[in-house]
Write an enzyme that holds these catalytic residues in place. Structure first.
Site, mmCIF file in Angstrom:
data_model
loop_
_atom_site.group_PDB
_atom_site.id
_atom_site.type_symbol
_atom_site.label_atom_id
_atom_site.label_comp_id
_atom_site.label_asym_id
_atom_site.label_seq_id
_atom_site.Cartn_x
_atom_site.Cartn_y
_atom_site.Cartn_z
ATOM 1 N N GLY A 48 0.823 -1.200 0.000
ATOM 2 C CA GLY A 48 0.000 0.000 0.000
ATOM 3 C C GLY A 48 0.855 1.246 0.000
ATOM 4 N N HIS A 49 1.895 1.226 -0.845
ATOM 5 C CA HIS A 49 2.796 2.370 -0.940
ATOM 6 C C HIS A 49 3.627 2.281 -2.222
ATOM 7 C CE1 HIS A 49 5.066 -0.820 1.176
ATOM 8 N NE2 HIS A 49 6.060 -0.417 0.400
ATOM 9 N N ALA A 50 4.339 3.347 -2.495
ATOM 10 C CA ALA A 50 5.317 3.408 -3.584
ATOM 11 C C ALA A 50 6.595 3.968 -2.988
ATOM 12 C CB ALA A 50 4.825 4.312 -4.712
ATOM 13 N N ARG A 95 2.475 -0.413 -5.005
ATOM 14 C CA ARG A 95 2.420 -1.857 -4.836
ATOM 15 C C ARG A 95 1.611 -2.264 -3.618
ATOM 16 N NH1 ARG A 95 8.097 -1.806 -4.605
ATOM 17 N NH2 ARG A 95 7.671 -0.089 -5.958
#
Length: 133
Positions: A48-50, A95
């Site tokens: 839940g981040h990039a 992702r």
């Protein structure tokens, strides 16, 4: 570069199989950090981040899971379930990992050390940054 599956060497043997990963050979970066995700409860998601600059390579060492990637415009889903395949994820790709099987073990190799400031944790902010460039 774009996200893609990389097939790793696989040596079959009656005593057990062997695969390996070499930096700058199988993956396009120097490995600075390795971490793994395990014991994920049913229905949970990870990620839940990039990352602004970090590259990663994700392998399902055991079990299976799905990696959902978003480039700011399009979503892709990769199902990882073999220890001789891995997913290359370049910088500035959102992702998430979900659909973990029982006893799944995810190995992630990264080209930089942990740095909380390199994370982009808000999807709308990610899309703004990605689409501005």
């Amino acid at each position: 570069m774009i996200p893609h599956i990389i097939k790793l060497p696989k040596f079959l043997d009656d005593r057990g199989n062997l695969s390996f990963i070499e930096e700058h050979n199988h993956i396009p970066f120097k490995i600075e950090r390795a971490y793994w995700i395990y014991d994920v409860p049913g229905g949970e998601r990870r990620g839940g981040h990039a990352y602004s600059n970090l590259q990663e390579f994700i392998v399902a060492l055991s079990g299976s899971f799905d990696v959902i990637l978003h480039d700011g415009n399009e979503e892709l889903r990769f199902s990882l379930n073999r220890s001789y395949y891995g997913l290359y994820v370049p910088p500035m790709i959102w992702r998430e990992i979900d659909n973990f099987s029982t006893n799944a073990l995810s190995l992630i190799l990264a080209d930089d050390k942990y740095d909380e400031s390199a994370y982009i944790r808000d999807f709308n902010e990610f899309k703004k940054i990605k689409n501005a460039g």
